[in-house]
Design a protein around this motif. Structure first.
Motif, PDB file in Angstrom:
ATOM      1  N   ALA A  48      10.539  39.629  57.532  1.00  0.00           N
ATOM      2  CA  ALA A  48      11.697  40.401  57.059  1.00  0.00           C
ATOM      3  C   ALA A  48      12.957  39.560  56.908  1.00  0.00           C
ATOM      4  N   ASN A  49      12.926  38.324  57.405  1.00  0.00           N
ATOM      5  CA  ASN A  49      14.121  37.495  57.382  1.00  0.00           C
ATOM      6  C   ASN A  49      13.766  36.059  56.982  1.00  0.00           C
ATOM      7  N   ARG A  50      14.580  35.471  56.138  1.00  0.00           N
ATOM      8  CA  ARG A  50      14.415  34.065  55.795  1.00  0.00           C
ATOM      9  C   ARG A  50      14.902  33.216  56.957  1.00  0.00           C
ATOM     10  N   LEU A  51      14.051  32.337  57.473  1.00  0.00           N
ATOM     11  CA  LEU A  51      14.411  31.525  58.630  1.00  0.00           C
ATOM     12  C   LEU A  51      15.454  30.484  58.244  1.00  0.00           C
ATOM     13  N   ASP A  52      16.572  30.506  58.952  1.00  0.00           N
ATOM     14  CA  ASP A  52      17.656  29.563  58.700  1.00  0.00           C
ATOM     15  C   ASP A  52      17.773  28.526  59.815  1.00  0.00           C
ATOM     16  N   GLU A  53      17.476  28.951  61.063  1.00  0.00           N
ATOM     17  CA  GLU A  53      17.756  28.068  62.200  1.00  0.00           C
ATOM     18  C   GLU A  53      16.822  28.409  63.360  1.00  0.00           C
ATOM     19  N   VAL A  54      16.505  27.394  64.169  1.00  0.00           N
ATOM     20  CA  VAL A  54      15.726  27.592  65.382  1.00  0.00           C
ATOM     21  C   VAL A  54      16.527  27.047  66.553  1.00  0.00           C
ATOM     22  N   GLU A  55      16.699  27.864  67.574  1.00  0.00           N
ATOM     23  CA  GLU A  55      17.410  27.448  68.784  1.00  0.00           C
ATOM     24  C   GLU A  55      16.392  26.954  69.809  1.00  0.00           C
ATOM     25  N   CYS A  56      16.405  25.649  70.072  1.00  0.00           N
ATOM     26  CA  CYS A  56      15.500  25.023  71.034  1.00  0.00           C
ATOM     27  C   CYS A  56      16.217  25.013  72.375  1.00  0.00           C
ATOM     28  N   MET A  57      15.698  25.727  73.372  1.00  0.00           N
ATOM     29  CA  MET A  57      16.474  25.943  74.591  1.00  0.00           C
ATOM     30  C   MET A  57      15.655  25.727  75.853  1.00  0.00           C
ATOM     31  N   ILE A  58      16.397  25.495  76.928  1.00  0.00           N
ATOM     32  CA  ILE A  58      15.828  25.335  78.256  1.00  0.00           C
ATOM     33  C   ILE A  58      16.845  25.870  79.250  1.00  0.00           C
ATOM     34  N   SER A  59      16.379  26.411  80.352  1.00  0.00           N
ATOM     35  CA  SER A  59      17.280  26.938  81.385  1.00  0.00           C
ATOM     36  C   SER A  59      17.755  25.816  82.282  1.00  0.00           C
ATOM     37  N   ASP A  60      19.075  25.769  82.544  1.00  0.00           N
ATOM     38  CA  ASP A  60      19.581  24.853  83.565  1.00  0.00           C
ATOM     39  C   ASP A  60      19.526  25.548  84.932  1.00  0.00           C
ATOM     40  N   LEU A  61      20.091  24.939  85.986  1.00  0.00           N
ATOM     41  CA  LEU A  61      19.990  25.532  87.324  1.00  0.00           C
ATOM     42  C   LEU A  61      20.644  26.914  87.423  1.00  0.00           C
ATOM     43  N   PRO A  62      21.838  27.130  86.842  1.00  0.00           N
ATOM     44  CA  PRO A  62      22.403  28.486  86.905  1.00  0.00           C
ATOM     45  C   PRO A  62      21.665  29.502  86.040  1.00  0.00           C
TER      46      PRO A  62
END
Length: 450
Positions: free
Chosen positions: A17-31
């Motif tokens: 349903a949406n054209r992909l524009d961006e991917v957020e590559c993430m990881i959790s820090d200690l907080p």
């Protein structure tokens, strides 16, 4: 297969349903803050990993640094971050088509980074699996919807609902109170549906503007991922309606605090609940799990209550436990056995605050039960009556909790010695930063009186 073949169906539906524009590559820090990079879709197609400095885990909540680099010194070597495609989910609040993907952290030799929170939880789950056990958890998330607060010197106030009266929501389990915040809740449900998350229910809690979301039980890592995503989801939904969602353990004076209760059960290789025997009774494993929590929880309170504000929640007669008693269907105890069928028998840890990192909280809670079962620790006698009438057993502040954490080397071996080292250093650095702040209470009562 391309990466799109590895992602959940909800993410595929979003891409349809949406054209992909961006991917957020993430990881959790200690907080528990999402760190990472936003990558254009064209680049993501070719990306199998990316790099961030390991020093993101040495950073305090305020942006300061703990001296946790070790013998090599503060050289900020890169970690290798690899995507877990099964975590891929939409960011439905974004203006353009955006996906979020959680990554796992490794060193250049391919070994997991011990002080990455998701790796800490995976380490504990692996210990269970080596025993032939499968841990199952179900988190409950409490939070407040509050008015925008752009001046930190001013007290936090509840959001004004459609009734125009913030106090109107101070009615636990009130459907009218839930309706008062209907537009925000509608967006919470919509975002969750688009992201593929199943909400077990939303209820009004005892505080003005305080809500609780229950998640269905499941795999500890998957549930921690969901809480990690949900914190962001809830903040975005609130901002759409000119308010904040806050996960502070105690954001408002004279209101209840916000907890992240965690329910636990353990399955054997055949999928049977090991807390329940053949005739439906409670097993030794059930009692040993409780005994382990009573024995070891004090040493990980610093993980479940990670900030100076966290300890304001442990107030007698104010909807938060003050000790480690256990009982059946008793919400005044720190450890509760809810009403259930024998097959669904479980143990609820009511100590953690919602300000915790979900990976670390679930890891620490499971670690206590694991050590209890391995060491066959028997619990105290089941508590009868109001546990607020008992003695307080919890550390009275972060510094005392960190001393207990540092002293329990047996727990360090379960969570990871390098994690324990880094966590203590970073939290003590945060505490030192806090000591530089002069509070309104000090100015009011000490300025002219001492």
């Amino acid at each position: 297969m391309s990466w799109s073949d590895k992602i959940p169906q909800a993410a595929r539906d979003y891409l349809d349903a949406n054209r992909l524009d961006e991917v957020e590559c993430m990881i959790s820090d200690l907080p528990g803050i999402a760190r990472g990079k936003a990558v254009p879709a064209a680049k993501w197609e070719k990306l199998t990993q990316f790099h961030l400095p390991e020093s993101i885990f040495f950073q305090t909540l305020t942006g300061g640094w703990g001296e946790a680099a070790g013998d090599a010194g503060f050289t900020e070597p890169d970690m290798v971050l690899k995507p877990d495609y099964s975590t891929t989910t939409a960011a439905p609040w974004a203006a353009d088509g955006t996906l979020q993907v959680i990554h796992d952290a490794f060193d250049t030799r391919g070994d997991p980074i011990q002080f990455s929170p998701r790796n800490v939880l995976k380490r504990v789950v692996d210990l269970y699996e080596k025993e032939g056990w499968t841990p199952v958890v179900a988190p409950e998330m409490e939070f407040f919807l509050v008015a925008r607060n752009t001046d930190p010197t001013k007290p936090i106030e509840p959001m004004i609902g459609r009734s125009g009266r913030p106090a109107a929501a101070r009615q636990a389990y009130s459907m009218t109170a839930v309706d008062d915040y209907g537009p925000v809740i509608d967006d919470i449900y919509e975002f969750a549906e688009i992201q593929g998350f199943e909400i077990d229910g939303i209820t009004q809690e005892g505080g003005a503007g305080q809500l609780e979301i229950n998640l269905n039980h499941g795999d500890p890592v998957e549930l921690a991922d969901q809480v990690f995503f949900f914190k962001r989801l809830l903040k975005e939904a609130a901002l759409k309606h000119n308010c904040y969602a806050t996960f502070m353990a105690k954001p408002i004076e004279n209101e209840p605090g916000s907890a992240m209760h965690v329910h636990h059960s353990i399955l054997d290789k055949d999928g049977n609940n090991i807390f329940t025997g053949p005739q439906g009774g409670e097993t030794d494993a059930f009692l040993h799990f409780i005994g382990g929590m009573q024995e070891y929880l004090p040493s990980v309170i610093a993980v479940m209550a990670p900030y100076v504000n966290s300890y304001r929640r442990y107030v007698k007669d104010h909807a938060a436990p003050i000790n480690l008693e256990w009982a059946r269907d008793n919400r005044t105890t720190g450890l509760r056995v809810p009403l259930s069928s024998p097959e669904a028998r479980r143990i609820e840890n009511r100590l953690a605050g919602m300000d915790c990192n979900p990976y670390l909280c679930i890891a620490a809670s499971l670690a206590c039960g694991y050590l209890g079962m391995k060491n066959q620790i028997r619990p105290d006698k089941r508590y009868e009556g109001d546990a607020y009438e008992g003695d307080g057993e919890l550390p009275q502040g972060l510094y005392a909790a960190l001393d207990l954490f540092d002293a329990n080397t047996e727990m360090h071996e379960v969570l990871g010695p390098d994690f324990a080292r880094v966590y203590s250093i970073v939290k003590r650095a945060e505490y030192e930063e806090f000591l530089h702040v002069i509070s309104p209470w000090e100015r009011e009562h000490l300025l002219l009186n001492v």
